[in-house]
Scaffold this motif. Structure first.
Motif, PDB file in Angstrom:
ATOM      1  N   ALA A 193       4.633  13.331  -1.726  1.00 37.89           N
ATOM      2  CA  ALA A 193       4.837  12.158  -1.212  1.00 37.89           C
ATOM      3  C   ALA A 193       5.777  12.470   0.082  1.00 37.89           C
ATOM      4  CB  ALA A 193       5.329  11.054  -2.141  1.00 37.89           C
ATOM      5  N   THR A 247       1.130   4.110  -2.756  1.00 39.23           N
ATOM      6  CA  THR A 247       0.812   5.417  -2.747  1.00 39.23           C
ATOM      7  C   THR A 247       1.831   6.414  -3.007  1.00 39.23           C
ATOM      8  OG1 THR A 247      -0.332   4.703  -0.723  1.00 39.23           O
ATOM      9  CG2 THR A 247       0.291   6.986  -0.606  1.00 39.23           C
ATOM     10  N   ARG A 292       0.925  -1.144  -0.101  1.00 37.56           N
ATOM     11  CA  ARG A 292       0.035   0.066  -0.001  1.00 37.56           C
ATOM     12  C   ARG A 292       0.960   1.138  -0.015  1.00 37.56           C
ATOM     13  NH1 ARG A 292      -1.106   3.156   3.995  1.00 37.56           N
ATOM     14  NH2 ARG A 292      -0.350   1.682   5.460  1.00 37.56           N
ATOM     15  N   VAL A 293       1.930   1.398   0.848  1.00 37.31           N
ATOM     16  CA  VAL A 293       2.606   2.454   0.862  1.00 37.31           C
ATOM     17  C   VAL A 293       3.711   2.713  -0.497  1.00 37.31           C
ATOM     18  CG1 VAL A 293       4.932   3.454   1.961  1.00 37.31           C
ATOM     19  CG2 VAL A 293       3.086   2.131   3.296  1.00 37.31           C
ATOM     20  N   ASP A 349       1.431   6.706  -7.006  1.00 35.04           N
ATOM     21  CA  ASP A 349       0.512   7.563  -7.357  1.00 35.04           C
ATOM     22  C   ASP A 349       0.521   9.168  -7.081  1.00 35.04           C
ATOM     23  OD1 ASP A 349      -1.055   5.474  -8.233  1.00 35.04           O
ATOM     24  OD2 ASP A 349      -2.249   5.380  -6.271  1.00 35.04           O
ATOM     25  N   LYS A 350       1.294   9.428  -6.026  1.00 37.01           N
ATOM     26  CA  LYS A 350       1.458  10.615  -5.476  1.00 37.01           C
ATOM     27  C   LYS A 350       2.457  11.431  -6.327  1.00 37.01           C
ATOM     28  CE  LYS A 350      -0.259  10.883  -1.158  1.00 37.01           C
ATOM     29  NZ  LYS A 350       0.040  11.276   0.387  1.00 37.01           N
TER      30      LYS A 350
END
Length: 163
Positions: free
Chosen positions: A101, A92, A88-89, A95-96
């Motif tokens: 980030a 993330t 998940r990290v 995506d950012k």
């Protein structure tokens, strides 16, 4: 938990082109680092080539987990981490925007923007100072000319006395 590589890759029609990459190879011996970096670069490009647009995936390669995200504009990013690093990290991070980030990157970007504004302000102040210097020089010249005019007029008027 360890991140080894973060790569930004453009997925072309025939092959993927590495745009930028960062590696943390400090956990490898000096003699292994170049071959590990080459492996990570090759693996990242290969994974981006094989991933469809607008999708993300996680691929296990040897003892590493490779997380990939390819956007609709063919820009892909790959994070290579150990198996303990949370998926998940990684996604993330992919995506950012990098400014969002990492807080330090965001602060550095704001400092850079402030520095640019400060440089522009200093340049405009220097230009204004140069213009003021020009005005001072012109006013001194005008003052000298007016003194000369006054002296000439006084001499002209002194020869003709009215009785």
């Amino acid at each position: 938990m360890k991140l080894y590589s973060l790569s930004v890759i453009y997925k072309g029609a025939t092959k993927a082109n590495l745009l930028k990459a960062a590696y943390d190879l400090s956990s490898f011996s000096f003699f292994q680092r170049s071959s590990v970096q080459e492996f990570m670069t090759f693996t990242s490009a290969l994974i981006v080539e094989r991933t469809t647009q607008g999708s993300r995936a996680s691929v296990k390669e040897q003892e590493y987990l490779c997380h990939v995200y390819v956007r609709n504009d063919n820009l892909g990013a790959v994070v290579i981490a150990d198996t303990e690093y949370p998926q998940r990290v990684c996604f993330t991070l992919l995506d950012k925007n990098p400014r969002e980030a990492d807080a330090m990157t965001k602060v550095q970007a704001e400092l850079d923007e402030t520095k640019i504004i400060l440089h522009h302000t200093m340049e405009s102040l220097l230009e204004r100072g140069e213009k003021l210097d020009d005005l001072v020089a012109k006013s001194e010249h005008l003052g000298n000319q007016s003194k000369a005019f006054y002296k000439t007029a006084r001499k002209q008027n002194s020869c003709c006395e009215i009785m």
